[in-house]
Design an enzyme around this catalytic site. Structure first.
Site, mmCIF file in Angstrom:
data_model
loop_
_atom_site.group_PDB
_atom_site.id
_atom_site.type_symbol
_atom_site.label_atom_id
_atom_site.label_comp_id
_atom_site.label_asym_id
_atom_site.label_seq_id
_atom_site.Cartn_x
_atom_site.Cartn_y
_atom_site.Cartn_z
ATOM 1 N N GLU A 87 0.847 -1.192 0.000
ATOM 2 C CA GLU A 87 0.000 0.000 0.000
ATOM 3 C C GLU A 87 0.886 1.246 0.000
ATOM 4 O O GLU A 87 1.875 1.317 0.724
ATOM 5 C CB GLU A 87 -0.905 0.006 1.234
ATOM 6 C CG GLU A 87 -1.826 1.222 1.301
ATOM 7 C CD GLU A 87 -2.675 1.282 2.567
ATOM 8 O OE1 GLU A 87 -3.729 1.937 2.537
ATOM 9 O OE2 GLU A 87 -2.274 0.678 3.597
ATOM 10 N N LYS A 111 -9.820 2.108 -2.560
ATOM 11 C CA LYS A 111 -10.045 1.654 -1.190
ATOM 12 C C LYS A 111 -11.453 2.019 -0.731
ATOM 13 O O LYS A 111 -11.842 3.187 -0.727
ATOM 14 C CB LYS A 111 -8.992 2.281 -0.275
ATOM 15 C CG LYS A 111 -8.975 1.750 1.161
ATOM 16 C CD LYS A 111 -7.785 2.353 1.891
ATOM 17 C CE LYS A 111 -7.569 1.757 3.264
ATOM 18 N NZ LYS A 111 -6.361 2.320 3.913
ATOM 19 N N CYS A 143 -5.702 -2.667 2.697
ATOM 20 C CA CYS A 143 -5.473 -2.454 4.120
ATOM 21 C C CYS A 143 -6.745 -2.568 4.970
ATOM 22 O O CYS A 143 -7.195 -3.672 5.255
ATOM 23 C CB CYS A 143 -4.770 -1.124 4.338
ATOM 24 S SG CYS A 143 -3.937 -0.989 5.953
#
Length: 308
Positions: free
Chosen positions: A65, A137, A178
């Site tokens: 990331e 994301k 994440c």
């Protein structure tokens, strides 16, 4: 035969049978990169690391990331690139190297600028060098643990709106970034869409990393009976945000297959998709769900079936 407890109704729309992958066994590389404030250096170093992993036989590369930028709200606007406008040196490099080396790259994530918005975006490149898909994301990292960790991605970033699953030369892959890993519903949707593997580039920190990083990876893999791969930046103790590291590959029984510590590393390991069906035969809870008691709705798939 249909289950008397309506297992098939536990997923709406019904789960897609696991597709036959183009390849059953291959090597994956998790490239745990040390990230600096020098974007050109980060891009060049990522290229060199990908090339090294390919020389060692990896057919699928996973990057961390935010690998081209420091992880901070101050940095995201400065380092952001316009991917759709072809003004992205980071993704241009990924495209070139994937085509030249004939490998699939899950490009970690970079800050993306689109109009007046910023996203935390993962780009997937096929062996032909073309952008196959990108994942923005979905769940932004907004936490406040007093005295330990406070971070609000929403100060600068906009949340993505679409789950992302993509067919590649190394199987059907779901993408999360994440904090997305904390939401089992997303992983379950990917499993119901026939994913063989879920890739999560992620930068857990020194507070949540020791407690939850491996736990969540193993949980997602065991719950969905598929492979889970993660890739973190290497740890920089002088950074304002210190990553936990420990990039990991987990198998469909929830077992850790390969991992590393916090320093820069290339983790190379084999994925064998035949184990997915084997585990699902040994432990057939996919067919033992109680659709008469609970259901998970894939809103995007449901809406697409209604309009098709």
């Amino acid at each position: 035969m249909a289950s008397p407890f309506k297992a098939e109704d536990a997923r709406i729309p019904p789960a897609i049978p696991l597709p036959t992958p183009p390849i059953s066994k291959f090597k994956i590389a998790l490239c745990q990169l040390y990230v600096t404030s020098d974007k050109d250096r980060n891009v060049a170093h990522a290229r060199e690391t990908i090339e090294e992993a390919a020389r060692k036989g990896a057919q699928l590369i996973l990057l961390p990331e935010i690998w081209n930028s420091p992880y901070s709200n101050d940095s995201f606007p400065v380092y952001a690139e316009e991917i759709d406008a072809n003004k992205s040196p980071s993704t241009a490099m990924l495209s070139e190297v994937s085509r030249r080396l004939k490998i699939t790259i899950i490009g970690g994530s970079i800050p993306e600028r689109s109009g007046d918005r910023l996203y935390n975006t993962c780009c997937v490149f096929g062996t032909d060098g073309k952008l196959k898909t990108k994942h923005r994301k979905i769940h932004l990292f907004d936490i406040d643990i007093p005295g330990q960790m406070t971070f609000k991605e929403s100060k600068t970033l906009t949340a993505g709106e679409t789950p992302t699953i993509v067919d590649t030369d190394v199987g059907r892959i779901g993408i999360g970034i994440c904090y997305d890993i904390r939401f089992q519903e997303l992983a379950t949707i990917y499993a119901a869409r026939g994913a063989h593997l879920i890739c999560y580039p992620g930068a857990f920190n020194m507070t949540t990393g020791p407690l939850h990083w491996e736990l969540l990876q193993r949980a997602r893999a065991a719950d969905c009976q598929l492979y889970v791969a993660t890739c973190s930046p290497a740890r920089d103790s002088n950074s304002s945000y210190v990553a936990w590291g420990h990039s990991t590959l987990v198998g469909p029984f929830g077992e850790v297959i390969a991992t590393t510590e916090h320093d820069e590393a290339i983790v190379i390991s084999e994925i064998d998709y035949s184990l997915i069906e084997q585990i699902r035969t040994f432990l057939p809870f996919q067919r033992q769900r109680r659709g008469d008691l609970y259901q998970l709705v894939d809103v995007q798939r449901l809406n697409s079936t209604r309009t098709s």
